[in-house]
Scaffold this motif. Sequence first.
Motif, PDB file in Angstrom:
ATOM      1  N   GLY A 104       0.603  -8.305   5.344  1.00  0.00           N
ATOM      2  CA  GLY A 104      -0.093  -7.670   6.448  1.00  0.00           C
ATOM      3  C   GLY A 104      -0.136  -6.157   6.444  1.00  0.00           C
ATOM      4  O   GLY A 104      -0.719  -5.549   7.328  1.00  0.00           O
ATOM      5  N   ASN A 105       0.527  -5.536   5.461  1.00  0.00           N
ATOM      6  CA  ASN A 105       0.501  -4.074   5.401  1.00  0.00           C
ATOM      7  C   ASN A 105      -0.868  -3.628   4.879  1.00  0.00           C
ATOM      8  O   ASN A 105      -1.323  -4.115   3.844  1.00  0.00           O
ATOM      9  CB  ASN A 105       1.627  -3.582   4.475  1.00  0.00           C
ATOM     10  N   THR A 106      -1.496  -2.706   5.579  1.00  0.00           N
ATOM     11  CA  THR A 106      -2.812  -2.234   5.127  1.00  0.00           C
ATOM     12  C   THR A 106      -2.695  -1.166   4.037  1.00  0.00           C
ATOM     13  O   THR A 106      -3.697  -0.693   3.514  1.00  0.00           O
ATOM     14  CB  THR A 106      -3.602  -1.640   6.313  1.00  0.00           C
ATOM     15  N   ILE A 107      -1.430  -0.773   3.740  1.00  0.00           N
ATOM     16  CA  ILE A 107      -1.175   0.309   2.761  1.00  0.00           C
ATOM     17  C   ILE A 107      -0.272  -0.270   1.682  1.00  0.00           C
ATOM     18  O   ILE A 107       0.941  -0.140   1.758  1.00  0.00           O
ATOM     19  CB  ILE A 107      -0.467   1.491   3.441  1.00  0.00           C
ATOM     20  N   LYS A 108      -0.876  -0.923   0.710  1.00  0.00           N
ATOM     21  CA  LYS A 108      -0.059  -1.652  -0.251  1.00  0.00           C
ATOM     22  C   LYS A 108       0.006  -0.956  -1.607  1.00  0.00           C
ATOM     23  O   LYS A 108      -0.999  -0.390  -2.063  1.00  0.00           O
ATOM     24  CB  LYS A 108      -0.630  -3.065  -0.433  1.00  0.00           C
ATOM     25  N   LYS A 109       1.172  -1.040  -2.212  1.00  0.00           N
ATOM     26  CA  LYS A 109       1.270  -0.575  -3.597  1.00  0.00           C
ATOM     27  C   LYS A 109       0.513  -1.548  -4.485  1.00  0.00           C
ATOM     28  O   LYS A 109       0.576  -2.773  -4.282  1.00  0.00           O
ATOM     29  CB  LYS A 109       2.741  -0.559  -4.053  1.00  0.00           C
ATOM     30  N   ASP A 127      -8.004  -2.225   5.724  1.00  0.00           N
ATOM     31  CA  ASP A 127      -8.765  -1.500   6.750  1.00  0.00           C
ATOM     32  C   ASP A 127      -9.579  -0.359   6.137  1.00  0.00           C
ATOM     33  O   ASP A 127     -10.051   0.516   6.845  1.00  0.00           O
ATOM     34  CB  ASP A 127      -7.835  -0.968   7.852  1.00  0.00           C
ATOM     35  N   ALA A 128      -9.713  -0.390   4.800  1.00  0.00           N
ATOM     36  CA  ALA A 128     -10.405   0.732   4.148  1.00  0.00           C
ATOM     37  C   ALA A 128     -11.014   0.280   2.813  1.00  0.00           C
ATOM     38  O   ALA A 128     -10.531  -0.667   2.191  1.00  0.00           O
ATOM     39  CB  ALA A 128      -9.419   1.870   3.902  1.00  0.00           C
ATOM     40  N   GLU A 131      -8.633   0.193  -0.160  1.00  0.00           N
ATOM     41  CA  GLU A 131      -7.719  -0.943  -0.188  1.00  0.00           C
ATOM     42  C   GLU A 131      -8.434  -2.189  -0.716  1.00  0.00           C
ATOM     43  O   GLU A 131      -7.845  -2.972  -1.469  1.00  0.00           O
ATOM     44  CB  GLU A 131      -7.156  -1.181   1.224  1.00  0.00           C
ATOM     45  N   LYS A 134      -8.526  -2.023  -4.452  1.00  0.00           N
ATOM     46  CA  LYS A 134      -7.230  -2.424  -5.030  1.00  0.00           C
ATOM     47  C   LYS A 134      -7.090  -3.941  -5.014  1.00  0.00           C
ATOM     48  O   LYS A 134      -6.647  -4.558  -5.992  1.00  0.00           O
ATOM     49  CB  LYS A 134      -6.077  -1.778  -4.248  1.00  0.00           C
ATOM     50  N   GLY A 164      -5.762   0.276  10.915  1.00  0.00           N
ATOM     51  CA  GLY A 164      -7.024  -0.247  11.394  1.00  0.00           C
ATOM     52  C   GLY A 164      -8.167   0.724  11.184  1.00  0.00           C
ATOM     53  O   GLY A 164      -7.964   1.906  10.920  1.00  0.00           O
ATOM     54  N   CYS A 165      -9.382   0.170  11.293  1.00  0.00           N
ATOM     55  CA  CYS A 165     -10.578   0.997  11.207  1.00  0.00           C
ATOM     56  C   CYS A 165     -11.330   0.864  12.524  1.00  0.00           C
ATOM     57  O   CYS A 165     -11.028  -0.012  13.333  1.00  0.00           O
ATOM     58  CB  CYS A 165     -11.455   0.531  10.046  1.00  0.00           C
TER      59      CYS A 165
END
Lengths: 390, 390
Positions: A104-109, A127-128, A131, A134, A164-165
């Motif tokens: 659920g993390n929108t900022i993933k490695k 949300d971007a 992402e 990736k 979020g966006c």
Amino acid sequence: MNVTYRGIVRASCAISSDRAADYIASRQFERPTLVLDPMRVATQYDALAEGLSGARIHYAVKANPQPEIIGTLVARGSRFDAASRAEIELCLSQGAQPCDISFGNTIKKVSDIAFAYGVGIDLFAADAEAELLKLAEHAPGARVYIRVIVEHSQADWPLSRKFGCAASKVVPLMDMAVELGLRPVGISFHVGSQTRRAAFWNPVLDEMVKVWAMAKDAGHDLTVLNLGGGFPAFYGESIDTPRSYASEVMHAVRARFGAVDYVMAEPGRGLVAEAGHIAAEVLLVSRKSDDDMHRWVYLDIGKFSGLAETMDEAIRYQFETARDDDEFGPCVLAGPSCDSADVLYEKRPMMLPVSLSAGDKVMIRNCGAYTTTYATIGFNGFPPLDVIVL
Amino acid sequence: MNVTYRGIVRASCAISSDRAADYIASRQFERPTLVLDPMRVATQYDALAEGLSGARIHYAVKANPQPEIIGTLVARGSRFDAASRAEIELCLSQGAQPCDISFGNTIKKVSDIAFAYGVGIDLFAADAEAELLKLAEHAPGARVYIRVIVEHSQADWPLSRKFGCAASKVVPLMDMAVELGLRPVGISFHVGSQTRRAAFWNPVLDEMVKVWAMAKDAGHDLTVLNLGGGFPAFYGESIDTPRSYASEVMHAVRARFGAVDYVMAEPGRGLVAEAGHIAAEVLLVSRKSDDDMHRWVYLDIGKFSGLAETMDEAIRYQFETARDDDEFGPCVLAGPSCDSADVLYEKRPMMLPVSLSAGDKVMIRNCGAYTTTYATIGFNGFPPLDVIVL
């Protein structure tokens, strides 16, 4: 000294039993210790699950990744929301199935995406545009839900626009996901941590159902509605029972969204906070001058050793001592570190017994969420929060 | 990819060399990593010691307890200020003598006092009656200095009234110490962390010399003047060289206090911050909507994994990338965790290259202080800050 807390006596009348509180009352602790009762997590899970009937619980692991809690929840049939590779590995190690874990993390490695996809996880947040790129590369064909910013939150824990966006970006992102070979299956949002009233969800759901309709109108076949967290814990201000709170939320969801294939809820705090209390101690009580308005009470636990959620005095814990039958008075409450920012409550002083003094034991109620992992590795040489699992 | 940071080139012209920056530029890192150069700590120690001529440096261990730093400072002749038993044990393990360690936390555990006294530490801080009672019982006859609140600070890191007593309480506390068999030997204060100009010390010293005189007039034979910390590090806004800053402070001290037997200074940040940089990475760059004012740039390090001093945007780090020759634009900078509070700079957006994108390496300058130990043990499953000592 074997003390009896007034609160424990009170609690044992009000609810059937509180094993963590009983344990703390009957023992000595060398240093600040969180005592956790997984059975209490199980009870809470059952109540929430009943209220959320028709929705599936994905426990927000970040609230408390204690393996025994994860294991208890796996046995209960819970699913999981993970923020990182380490949390995914933890869930798998406790018996969770990959299909029951959402990332659920929108900022993933990138390496974490690849790992998750490799072990069979198939549900990701984004949300971007970047992402999605990736995900398309490292989790080709995966299901993705788009996280939407909530504009109107009434939660206790400060929100930001970090996740979020804007609603206007949801359809373009879903279109892009399709072009990239991903499967945009739904949306997610978050009403804000510690949303005390189920009614506070209504304006947010009104906002979200418009987004949902817009995406469907654009031709996206939505099957996943992720409600996020926000389920509250008791910190002194009255809240509904978990069952009735969850039931009211689900009623409000159904009234707006109708039948949805897969409704997810991600309680963290609301599942585990009340399952643990912290045993702490008073190190010093002082006045800065003879005419000082308030006493200063210093505990052996502070903002950097477990009570990070006192940041901006957001979460207001309840403190119980053996002197709770004495007169109460206001005090500034602070932690033990040599850091001037390590003050817990100052703007709104805390009411504590005026007789409180160095060496007194203090029980801090409902600390099962967002304490252990927020603790620093050793700020000022103080070890992380100790944990005892009953 | 082997990148060259514009900043490194710049730095290598301005100062002789920056081994930590060179190391970061030439290597890949799996996760956020602090690269520390103990030789740089030694250089800084020598400069401060020269400027502080006549005063003794007690390094504030809490700023960075890396054993190699302590060892380097022991070899240099530094003394130490400890906040806890663990910090004392660390100093002793690296060869410091007990007589060179002061126990400067005004909020001490009784068992820590007893331990310190047992190993031969004889200099303690206090700011309250109850602390004196603890010291009298567990460190009988010890030397104690009274910490005084500074009313006028111009430091960058938020201060509170957490430490120290009002000036009016100093003599009563010293009188009480004498009655308890302790030896009140002086006072301590703190101008506030990151006090960028030596001139900012003047109003504080004016305040403190009155307290000093008052205590001497009351018959106390004062021999210890503890100046605390406040020595700044370079975070982009110009500061004096450590030698000239320290020299100006000592000049101001002597002009007011005359000859004092033992002047102590407790640099932490000012000694170690510039000795390390963090190697980090961009995880995501996005806009919340098409008409969003600022980009959001998400790093793999945040408020809970090393950059805690961005709290309230207090410490403003410098970020360097391989794209620093491109056009710059404002962005909101945030960490990787699923926590909406994990935003580093938003009120005052950060200027970064507009071409920055996911996967780009970022070097965060001068992170040697208050990073590693502020990191949480595993919030969101992210490990604590990794450290490489050159």
